[in-house]
Design a protein around this motif. Structure first.
Motif, mmCIF file in Angstrom:
data_model
loop_
_atom_site.group_PDB
_atom_site.id
_atom_site.type_symbol
_atom_site.label_atom_id
_atom_site.label_comp_id
_atom_site.label_asym_id
_atom_site.label_seq_id
_atom_site.Cartn_x
_atom_site.Cartn_y
_atom_site.Cartn_z
ATOM 1 N N UNK A 434 0.825 -1.218 0.000
ATOM 2 C CA UNK A 434 0.000 0.000 0.000
ATOM 3 C C UNK A 434 0.858 1.267 0.000
ATOM 4 N N UNK A 435 2.133 1.117 0.402
ATOM 5 C CA UNK A 435 3.045 2.273 0.304
ATOM 6 C C UNK A 435 3.518 2.447 -1.128
ATOM 7 N N UNK A 436 3.706 1.320 -1.804
ATOM 8 C CA UNK A 436 4.160 1.344 -3.204
ATOM 9 C C UNK A 436 3.093 1.912 -4.128
ATOM 10 N N UNK A 437 1.826 1.453 -3.940
ATOM 11 C CA UNK A 437 0.719 1.910 -4.767
ATOM 12 C C UNK A 437 -0.239 2.749 -3.922
ATOM 13 N N UNK A 438 -0.157 4.049 -4.114
ATOM 14 C CA UNK A 438 -0.958 4.957 -3.287
ATOM 15 C C UNK A 438 -2.452 4.805 -3.521
ATOM 16 N N UNK A 439 -2.815 4.211 -4.668
ATOM 17 C CA UNK A 439 -4.247 4.043 -4.967
ATOM 18 C C UNK A 439 -4.895 2.992 -4.080
ATOM 19 N N UNK A 440 -4.084 2.216 -3.371
ATOM 20 C CA UNK A 440 -4.678 1.231 -2.445
ATOM 21 C C UNK A 440 -5.123 1.964 -1.186
ATOM 22 N N UNK A 441 -6.425 2.189 -1.078
ATOM 23 C CA UNK A 441 -6.947 3.037 -0.005
ATOM 24 C C UNK A 441 -7.759 2.251 1.017
ATOM 25 N N UNK A 442 -7.709 0.916 0.925
ATOM 26 C CA UNK A 442 -8.351 0.093 1.961
ATOM 27 C C UNK A 442 -7.291 -0.834 2.556
ATOM 28 N N UNK A 443 -7.436 -1.177 3.837
ATOM 29 C CA UNK A 443 -6.449 -2.082 4.439
ATOM 30 C C UNK A 443 -6.536 -3.465 3.807
ATOM 31 N N UNK A 444 -5.377 -4.038 3.470
ATOM 32 C CA UNK A 444 -5.353 -5.403 2.937
ATOM 33 C C UNK A 444 -4.887 -6.339 4.036
ATOM 34 N N UNK A 445 -5.479 -7.533 4.054
ATOM 35 C CA UNK A 445 -5.135 -8.507 5.080
ATOM 36 C C UNK A 445 -4.835 -9.843 4.412
ATOM 37 N N UNK A 446 -4.053 -10.678 5.092
ATOM 38 C CA UNK A 446 -3.746 -12.004 4.558
ATOM 39 C C UNK A 446 -4.050 -13.082 5.594
ATOM 40 N N UNK A 447 -4.296 -14.284 5.074
ATOM 41 C CA UNK A 447 -4.483 -15.457 5.924
ATOM 42 C C UNK A 447 -3.482 -16.504 5.465
ATOM 43 N N UNK A 448 -3.082 -17.390 6.398
ATOM 44 C CA UNK A 448 -2.085 -18.384 6.027
ATOM 45 C C UNK A 448 -2.495 -19.785 6.463
ATOM 46 N N UNK A 449 -2.022 -20.754 5.695
ATOM 47 C CA UNK A 449 -2.153 -22.170 6.048
ATOM 48 C C UNK A 449 -0.786 -22.803 5.901
ATOM 49 N N UNK A 450 -0.549 -23.840 6.711
ATOM 50 C CA UNK A 450 0.763 -24.481 6.657
ATOM 51 C C UNK A 450 0.637 -25.979 6.890
ATOM 52 N N UNK A 451 1.605 -26.734 6.372
ATOM 53 C CA UNK A 451 1.673 -28.169 6.650
ATOM 54 C C UNK A 451 2.849 -28.411 7.586
ATOM 55 N N UNK A 452 2.745 -29.451 8.400
ATOM 56 C CA UNK A 452 3.866 -29.813 9.252
ATOM 57 C C UNK A 452 5.023 -30.319 8.380
ATOM 58 N N UNK A 453 6.201 -30.465 8.990
ATOM 59 C CA UNK A 453 7.396 -30.908 8.262
ATOM 60 C C UNK A 453 7.122 -32.222 7.520
#
Length: 469
Positions: A434-453
């Motif tokens: 959002x700092x790189x592209x000033x047109x992004x005017x809403x907060x972006x969020x992420x979710x993650x999933x992972x597998x064990x080793x």
DNA sequence: GGAACTCGCCAC
DNA sequence: AAACGTGGCGAGTTCC
């Protein structure tokens, strides 16, 4: 980036993107070849057993009587002829070319047991032939190298092939387990998937800046999908936390109304989808005791009757009124933007994405609206991919980006690097972008999933990424 | 025997 | 008045 992205900026994004997607292709993803071979054999036996049983049925004998040596129970052309010509049944749906449809939904409505078995065999063949077999065919020394293309789509999204890494089953539990069990991290590592939550809805908001939508996207206490579920199903005390039944109806609102509406669908289709697929109220079976359960022991059929919606036709009118409220009142600024955007295209013959790309050519209304959003949303992922790739290289880390699925990146992670990498990805996607592209005017969020080793992709579970303070 | 087509179905 | 966006790919089929 201080000013509005230019064509040169767009070019640079693709240039950098091609290079690091190429690196991901080279790294590839480990495939369990032995598992695939076993599973292929198992599926083949299961398919052959079902086919043998099916062949003995009266239904298939009649079919074979007409087609003789060319009889093929997996030929939809023959099936169409048998059902809609020979047997004289009425197809609930037609294909684009006007033939009676033989898709799962249409066959299911005919109530012929043999067709239910045929659908089951179709599913198994899909899994075996499109996924397991492709994995075996494409793997080199136990590694798959799916291609990721940036030059094939009208929207400036990506595509993937050989094998397509972007359509491996996920929603169907059985298909998901069989297919994703085949994909593993490199020895000693973990597979990590990070995806943006509601990315296209957020990017659309950057174009239309609708105040109501902005509020939904910035407030933790408002929930668009619940609000619409409350309206669609007439539930004043809607509570998705307290009642699992309400959570189901929230999903119905999200996937049966809101998302289709954003893609340009209309109330007629929404009403069918909501009633049949989500409420389990067949268009002919609307009434007491029908449909999915509601809190308190009654069904949604009872519930609608108590609210004065006595037939499917009345429900259609109900959804129509909600659509009018949706675009006319709730998201009226979004609606106005769609009209302006289309008019601008009709006048100029093109439109420009927020990311500097230009779409030209003859487009329908829905395409004009959707391309702008889909492309820019994907570019958020691509830019993030490039940054993460660069940082991994700079820091001489051993984890590797291995793929991307439109709004998600997939990493083969060295466990010791997991926390550092999680922090990097969180910072790139939620802060730097959002700092790189000033047109992004809403907060972006992420979710993650992972597998064990060493665990396969089928066994991923939720993973909390480090917060960036 | 391959190109091009339809249909169905998987993902976002 | 009309009415869901983007892809890839397998099987079956037709055509050359």
């Amino acid at each position: 980036m201080a000013v509005k992205p230019t064509t040169l900026d767009a070019y640079q994004l693709i240039h950098d993107g091609v290079l690091c997607l190429g690196r991901a292709e080279q790294v590839g993803i480990r495939v369990d070849v032995q598992y695939c071979e076993q599973k292929k054999e198992f599926l083949t036996k299961k398919i052959e057993r079902s086919e043998r049983l099916l062949k003995e049925t009266e239904f298939m004998r009649d079919w074979r009587r007409k087609y003789g040596a060319s009889f093929n129970m997996h030929s939809n052309q023959q099936l169409e002829d048998i059902l809609y010509n020979v047997m004289g049944l009425k197809a609930a749906k037609e294909t684009t070319s006007g033939a009676g449809s033989t898709d799962e939904d249409t066959l299911g409505q005919l109530g012929i047991p043999e067709l239910d078995s045929l659908i089951q065999v179709r599913k198994l063949k899909k899994i075996r032939d499109t996924y397991i077999d492709a994995f075996l065919r494409e793997q080199v020394n136990g590694i798959l190298h799916p291609f990721f293309n940036l030059h094939t789509t009208k929207t400036y999204r990506s595509s993937s092939n050989s094998p397509n890494f972007q359509n491996i089953p996920k929603r169907d539990k059985e298909a998901m387990k069989i297919c994703r069990r085949a994909l593993k991290p490199r020895p000693g590592n973990q597979l990590l998937e990070v995806d943006f939550s509601g990315l296209e809805v957020s990017i659309a908001a950057c174009y239309h800046k609708d105040k109501t939508m902005m509020k939904y996207l910035t407030s933790d206490h408002s929930d668009m999908h619940s609000d619409l579920a409350e309206q669609l199903f007439i539930i004043p005390d809607f509570d998705k936390v307290k009642y699992p039944e309400h959570k189901h109806l929230r999903n119905a609102s999200k996937n049966g109304f809101i998302f289709p509406q954003f893609y340009g669908d209309y109330y007629g289709n929404n009403a069918v989808s909501l009633a049949v697929q989500w409420a389990k109220l067949g268009q002919g079976a609307w009434g007491p005791g029908q449909g999915v359960a509601m809190p308190g022991g009654l069904t949604i059929g009872d519930h609608f009757l108590s609210k004065g919606i006595r037939h499917f036709d009345q429900f259609v009118q109900h959804v129509k009124a909600i659509e009018e409220d949706f675009w006319g009142k709730r998201f009226w600024e979004y609606q106005k933007w769609k009209e302006r955007w289309l008019a601008q295209y009709q006048k100029a013959g093109y439109f420009d994405l927020k990311t500097g790309f230009r779409c030209t050519g003859v487009m329908r209304k829905n395409e004009v609206i959707n391309y702008a959003v889909q492309g820019a949303a994907f570019h958020c992922l691509l830019w993030s991919f490039i940054q993460v790739d660069r940082i991994i290289t700079e820091r001489k880390m051993q984890s590797r980006l291995i793929g991307q699925i439109h709004d998600a990146l997939i990493v083969d992670v060295v466990p010791e690097e997991l926390d550092e990498l999680g922090f990097i990805i969180r910072k790139v996607t939620c802060v730097d972008l959002a700092k790189h592209w000033k047109w992004i005017i809403v907060p972006l969020d992420v979710e993650a999933d992972i597998c064990e080793v060493d665990a396969p992709w089928s066994e991923k579970h939720g993973h909390k990424l480090p917060e960036v303070v």
